[in-house]
Scaffold this active site. Structure first.
Site, PDB file in Angstrom:
ATOM      1  CE1 TYR A  73      10.681 -38.483 -14.582  1.00  0.00           C
ATOM      2  CE2 TYR A  73      12.632 -38.716 -15.962  1.00  0.00           C
ATOM      3  CZ  TYR A  73      11.788 -39.220 -14.987  1.00  0.00           C
ATOM      4  OH  TYR A  73      12.042 -40.440 -14.416  1.00  0.00           O
ATOM      5  NE  ARG A  85       1.935 -44.716  -7.665  1.00  0.00           N
ATOM      6  CZ  ARG A  85       1.504 -43.472  -7.427  1.00  0.00           C
ATOM      7  NH1 ARG A  85       2.006 -42.788  -6.423  1.00  0.00           N
ATOM      8  NH2 ARG A  85       0.585 -42.924  -8.195  1.00  0.00           N
ATOM      9  NE  ARG A 136      -7.704   2.969   4.745  1.00  0.00           N
ATOM     10  CZ  ARG A 136      -8.103   4.221   4.587  1.00  0.00           C
ATOM     11  NH1 ARG A 136      -7.198   5.198   4.572  1.00  0.00           N
ATOM     12  NH2 ARG A 136      -9.374   4.514   4.437  1.00  0.00           N
ATOM     13  CD  GLU A 142      12.469 -45.680  -2.856  1.00  0.00           C
ATOM     14  OE1 GLU A 142      11.379 -45.301  -2.385  1.00  0.00           O
ATOM     15  OE2 GLU A 142      12.570 -46.606  -3.676  1.00  0.00           O
ATOM     16  N   GLY A 200      12.655 -40.485  -5.540  1.00  0.00           N
ATOM     17  CA  GLY A 200      11.415 -40.744  -4.807  1.00  0.00           C
ATOM     18  C   GLY A 200      11.410 -39.912  -3.543  1.00  0.00           C
ATOM     19  CB  THR A 201      10.984 -36.272  -3.070  1.00  0.00           C
ATOM     20  OG1 THR A 201       9.747 -36.173  -3.799  1.00  0.00           O
ATOM     21  CG2 THR A 201      12.141 -35.882  -3.975  1.00  0.00           C
ATOM     22  N   GLY A 253      -8.344  -7.356   4.388  1.00  0.00           N
ATOM     23  CA  GLY A 253      -9.191  -7.481   5.569  1.00  0.00           C
ATOM     24  C   GLY A 253      -8.570  -8.186   6.747  1.00  0.00           C
ATOM     25  CB  SER A 284      12.976 -41.854 -10.857  1.00  0.00           C
ATOM     26  OG  SER A 284      11.788 -41.148 -10.603  1.00  0.00           O
ATOM     27  CB  CYS A 316       8.502 -40.242  -9.591  1.00  0.00           C
ATOM     28  SG  CYS A 316       9.478 -41.359  -8.561  1.00  0.00           S
ATOM     29  CG  MET A 323      -2.877  -7.305   9.360  1.00  0.00           C
ATOM     30  SD  MET A 323      -1.182  -6.937   8.921  1.00  0.00           S
ATOM     31  CE  MET A 323      -1.326  -6.643   7.173  1.00  0.00           C
ATOM     32  CE  LYS A 378      -3.652   0.062   2.667  1.00  0.00           C
ATOM     33  NZ  LYS A 378      -4.842   0.229   1.785  1.00  0.00           N
ATOM     34  NE  ARG A 410       7.290 -48.118  -6.716  1.00  0.00           N
ATOM     35  CZ  ARG A 410       6.715 -47.311  -5.818  1.00  0.00           C
ATOM     36  NH1 ARG A 410       7.352 -46.244  -5.379  1.00  0.00           N
ATOM     37  NH2 ARG A 410       5.499 -47.565  -5.371  1.00  0.00           N
ATOM     38  CG  HIS A 467     -13.933 -10.645   4.540  1.00  0.00           C
ATOM     39  ND1 HIS A 467     -14.248 -11.953   4.885  1.00  0.00           N
ATOM     40  CD2 HIS A 467     -12.625 -10.492   4.831  1.00  0.00           C
ATOM     41  CE1 HIS A 467     -13.178 -12.547   5.376  1.00  0.00           C
ATOM     42  NE2 HIS A 467     -12.171 -11.687   5.358  1.00  0.00           N
ATOM     43  CG  ASP A 519       9.788 -44.189   0.933  1.00  0.00           C
ATOM     44  OD1 ASP A 519       8.969 -43.839   1.805  1.00  0.00           O
ATOM     45  OD2 ASP A 519       9.764 -45.307   0.409  1.00  0.00           O
ATOM     46  NE  ARG A 524      -5.941  -4.597  -2.667  1.00  0.00           N
ATOM     47  CZ  ARG A 524      -6.393  -4.865  -1.453  1.00  0.00           C
ATOM     48  NH1 ARG A 524      -5.566  -4.867  -0.430  1.00  0.00           N
ATOM     49  NH2 ARG A 524      -7.665  -5.121  -1.248  1.00  0.00           N
TER      50      ARG A 524
END
Length: 890
Positions: free
Chosen positions: A864, A574, A96, A758, A779-780, A105, A777, A844, A107, A26, A630, A468, A782, A352
């Protein structure tokens, strides 16, 4: 001396739009409008750095602040010809908030600050309207008492309601100056009785109190919730803007309003908004009075008999249109504007970038690119990838029967069905119990943020298109119907009534945020078609991105959905999800519980044709695109018979005693199965299983290639590898199966064998694994579990507490932990490619559909990302944005 205060107004400013981190959104935009020579009431901004100081130093201000505020007040006085606290030259101000990210809305605000028992008389004399002066004073007392002194506004609403009832008034505008004086006296008495002291009369004390209250509102529960939902860091803080008051409630030649330079629901290029004659800003969004349309065209379309701003104040309207066009062109984005007209003179209070639905965002971005205001790359970067989920929201089937019992304003598009709840706490509780709910309120307030987030949709009986409820719902992508005035809500009884019909808490209704209709019961829905502006943005994104986007899919339906959303292959299929069919699980149980290799092979022989058929269909659907399969991964216990009936059934099929089978099943029990006998450990223990799956894959690939004429290059992924020798053992089985399948059919096909990284040990030893593995690949799911030592199934009980207490900023199972898990991914990628230059790298885990995580994947140079089918458009857009930013940074 540190500069804590920046002035603006009178055609100049000490800041500019680029200073939003310091001045908040603002304050930076008020400074920019001032520099553009627009009519902005003069004022000053107290920086976000003061907010940080305030909270780190026991709610105290920097020692120089009071002096700098005093000098800034004098500057405002010079620009207006007035002086703060001086009845002879009365200057009143508004106070303000203004964080760098818009938080509508959330604050607090204080208007008419500087009024007291003496200055109100001066305002009455100067304005020539005592009624206006005393109305302004009572508003100030009510607002200041709520925001600064901590008294519930309902205490004052009770007094106001009693006075209305005593005199038979329907609306506030019927009050006389004498009426307002009586209300003011009662307000002051209520303050003294509740707090034990008088309402503050010293303007400087009022100002310091208001500044502290606005800073404190940064940490209110509603603001904290909003920041958590929108991932706004607490450390950013808020600025405070103090500005000379201008009055939209000084008579019929005064007004106040809110407008968007384009339609925030549809994106249509036309002025969109509302205003009220003889009103202050809070009146427009409160829904107490019905707002009026800005333009004649909008009035006619709405069928309103209330005159438009264009009609009743043509000069001010013409100035506003010119300014709106100038600001949109200057910022190259749709603007959300607040304005006041005081006795015919237009003042701009805010600009804004306006919040908009995803449908509107797409249209605005495409239109502005075609208009030459922005580039295609900028258009792509204007769309929040996560917001594309809004486009997956169902709409009501056009052929569905509608039992409509009320209508309101179509405040936020889409449709939703759910059980009626009347409070935000109840909405959150019901959501936690797995219920879908519609939050029904007379009107929403910032305190309802958690309930709005939990609900499928929002229905209010008051409020306009800029209320609001409407603004927040559009930002969340929630369907909303506002201003459904024929509905009567009884919170105490837990009912809502309309057209002689009564609905109780828990009954199911449907709201249509695109038409404003409220319907009885559940109504059939349809998914929207993805075309037009969506397709255009996706085409531009695909031209810009570097990374490919695949999908995690193992069923034909998921594979077809993925292709329809633009997936460029399957990054994770899977196979364990294919075994839970009743016929298949019986064969799986026979295999697991068998005592000899021959028995296992006999059971697997039953599964081979089923697996081959599965893979053949997937290869055909994804013809010409890569498909990563897999090998079986889950703990064996998931397949074991659990009930006496199941044990007896399997025992009969295997020709063994039930007790013998029960003992065998118990011998396979694991205390911590997710870290037990699963992944490549199954293939090493039961090589027949890996052999069967590999043969099914190769036979299916050969068959699908012959059917479709498109080359099939299967990618076989060995899960849960920790040491290179594990991978070598399983790869030998796969290679043997490939040779056998190709020899039998006299066909040569290409294939890749890789692994899912993994486990931390696999990431640390990726260079060794890459000597044989042809792709990684990540395996985030695990990898995050094993890096943190946290179960993602159990972590929700404490990770949210961690976030609330600032221990972590984000849930690491939602957004990838770059400082821990990310370090392992980067290390494995570098070492893998050092050992094998052409190594293909992908991700993946669930992070493959998270925009922030995708940006990290771009920085690592992955080939990828793979995500759930419905997140493919999100990933395509996020990958394009990540590539654009990488080019800019590079």
């Amino acid at each position: 001396m540190t500069k804590w205060v920046y002035c603006f107004g009178d055609g100049k400013a000490e800041g500019r739009a680029s200073d939003r981190n310091l001045l908040g959104g603002k304050g930076a935009n008020l400074a920019e409008m001032s520099n553009l020579g627009l009519p902005v009431p003069p004022g000053f901004t107290i920086t976000t750095e003061v907010c940080t100081h305030y909270f780190t130093n026991g709610h105290t201000y920097p020692p120089e602040l009071r002096e700098q505020v005093g000098e800034a007040l004098k500057e405002v006085g010079r620009a207006t010809g007035r002086r703060f606290g001086d009845p002879a030259r009365l200057l009143l101000v508004s106070v303000r908030s203004g964080a760098r990210a818009s938080m509508p809305g959330m604050m607090d605000t204080v208007l008419n600050l500087g009024l007291n028992d003496v200055t109100v008389e001066a305002l009455a004399a100067e304005s020539g309207d005592p009624r206006f002066a005393y109305d302004s004073y009572r508003r100030f007392i009510q607002m200041y008492s709520d925001v600064v002194l901590g008294l519930d506004h309902d205490l004052f609403e009770e007094i106001l309601a009693d006075e209305k009832g005593r005199h038979g008034y329907d609306v506030d505008t019927e009050f006389s100056a004498a009426d307002w004086r009586r209300v003011i006296a009662q307000y002051k008495e209520r303050v003294e009785s509740e707090l034990g002291h008088h309402f503050p009369q010293e303007p400087e004390e009022q100002l310091l109190g208001a500044i502290g209250a606005v800073f404190s509102s940064w940490m209110t529960p509603r603001a904290v919730t909003y920041r958590r939902l929108h991932e706004i860091p607490e450390s950013w803080g808020t600025a405070v803007n103090v500005q000379a008051m201008v009055f939209g409630n000084m008579g019929d030649d005064s007004a106040t309003g809110v407008a968007f330079t384009r339609n925030p629901s549809t994106g249509e290029k036309s002025l969109y908004g509302e205003f009220l004659v003889n009103a202050q800003g809070e009146d427009v969004v409160a829904g107490i009075r019905t707002p009026q349309n800005l333009t004649e065209a909008a009035r006619l379309e709405a069928g309103s008999d209330q005159p438009s701003l264009e009609k009743i104040m043509p000069a001010a309207f013409a100035s506003f249109v010119e300014i709106a066009d100038k600001l949109e062109s200057h910022y190259s984005d749709m603007q959300d504007l607040e304005f006041t007209i005081e006795r015919g003179k237009l003042w701009m209070l805010q600009t804004r970038s306006g919040k908009r639905t995803t449908k509107a965002a797409l249209k605005i971005a495409v239109d502005m690119a075609n208009e030459g205001l922005i580039t295609r790359g900028e258009a792509v970067c204007r769309i929040d990838p996560a917001s594309l989920d809004q486009l997956l929201h169902p709409t009501i089937d056009p052929n569905a029967k509608r039992d409509m019992f009320a209508t309101g304003l179509p405040a936020s598009p889409g449709a939703a069905t759910g059980e009626i709840v009347f409070s935000s706490d109840e909405a959150e509780e019901m959501k936690g119990r797995g219920h879908k709910v519609i939050l029904v309120r007379v009107e929403t307030s910032p305190e309802d943020i958690h309930g709005m987030h939990a609900a499928e949709g929002i229905l209010t009986t008051r409020g306009g298109m800029t209320s609001h409820a409407a603004v927040v719902a559009r930002g969340m992508g929630k369907p909303c119907v506002s201003g459904a005035g024929t509905i009567q809500v009884d919170y105490r009884a837990g009912t809502m009534s309309a057209l002689g019909r009564t609905f109780e808490r828990g009954e199911v209704i449907t709201i249509d945020g695109s038409t404003g209709q409220v319907l009885n019961g559940a109504v059939p829905m349809t998914q929207p078609a993805f075309s037009g502006d969506f397709s255009t943005i996706m085409e531009w994104a695909d031209e810009l991105r570097r990374m490919k986007v695949r999908a995690n899919a193992e069923t034909p339906a998921d594979a077809r959905t993925a292709r329809s959303f633009g997936a460029e292959g399957i990054g994770l299929s899977r196979t364990e999800h294919m075994f839970f069919d009743e016929e298949r699980i019986a064969a799986m149980r026979e295999m697991i519980l068998a005592d000899t290799s021959e028995e296992r092979r006999a059971a697997l022989a039953k599964l081979l044709p089923m697996q081959r058929a599965d893979f053949t269909e997937l290869f055909e659907i994804m013809a010409g695109l890569p498909l990563t399969i897999r090998l079986l991964d889950p703990p064996l216990h998931e397949f074991l018979p659990k009930t006496e009936e199941e044990i007896a059934e399997v025992a009969a099929a295997m020709g063994v005693e039930a007790e013998q089978l029960r003992q065998r099943a118990e011998s396979l029990y694991e205390f911590n199965p997710m870290l037990g006998h699963r992944g490549c450990r199954l293939a090493i223990t039961y090589p027949e299983m890996a052999e069967m799956q590999a043969r099914a894959i190769f036979e299916a690939a050969i068959e699908a290639a012959q059917k479709t004429g498109a080359p099939v290059v299967p990618e076989i992924m060995v899960p849960l590898v920790a040491v290179a020798s594990e991978f070598s053992f399983v790869k030998a089985i796969i290679d043997a199966a490939a040779k056998e399948a190709m020899n039998e059919r006299g066909v040569e096909i290409e294939y890749l064998v890789g692994t899912m990284i993994e486990l931390p040990r696999a990431a640390l030893n990726a260079g060794e694994i890459a000597k044989e593995a042809e792709f990684f690949s990540f395996g985030t799911n695990d990898l995050t579990q094993t890096t943190f030592g946290i179960s993602r199934d159990d972590a929700s009980s404490f990770l949210d507490v961690y976030r609330q207490k600032g221990i972590i900023e984000r849930d690491p199972f939602v957004t990838l932990d770059e400082d821990g898990v990310g370090v392992l991914i980067r290390l494995a990628s570098d070492n893998g490619r050092a050992a094998r230059e052409a190594m293909k790298l992908g991700i993946c885990g669930e992070h493959g559909g998270d925009p922030s995580s995708i940006a990290f994947c771009e920085s690592v140079g992955l080939d990828y990302v793979s995500c759930s089918p419905f997140r493919v458009p999100i990933a395509r857009l996020a990958a394009a944005q990540a590539a654009c930013r990488a080019r800019l940074d590079g």
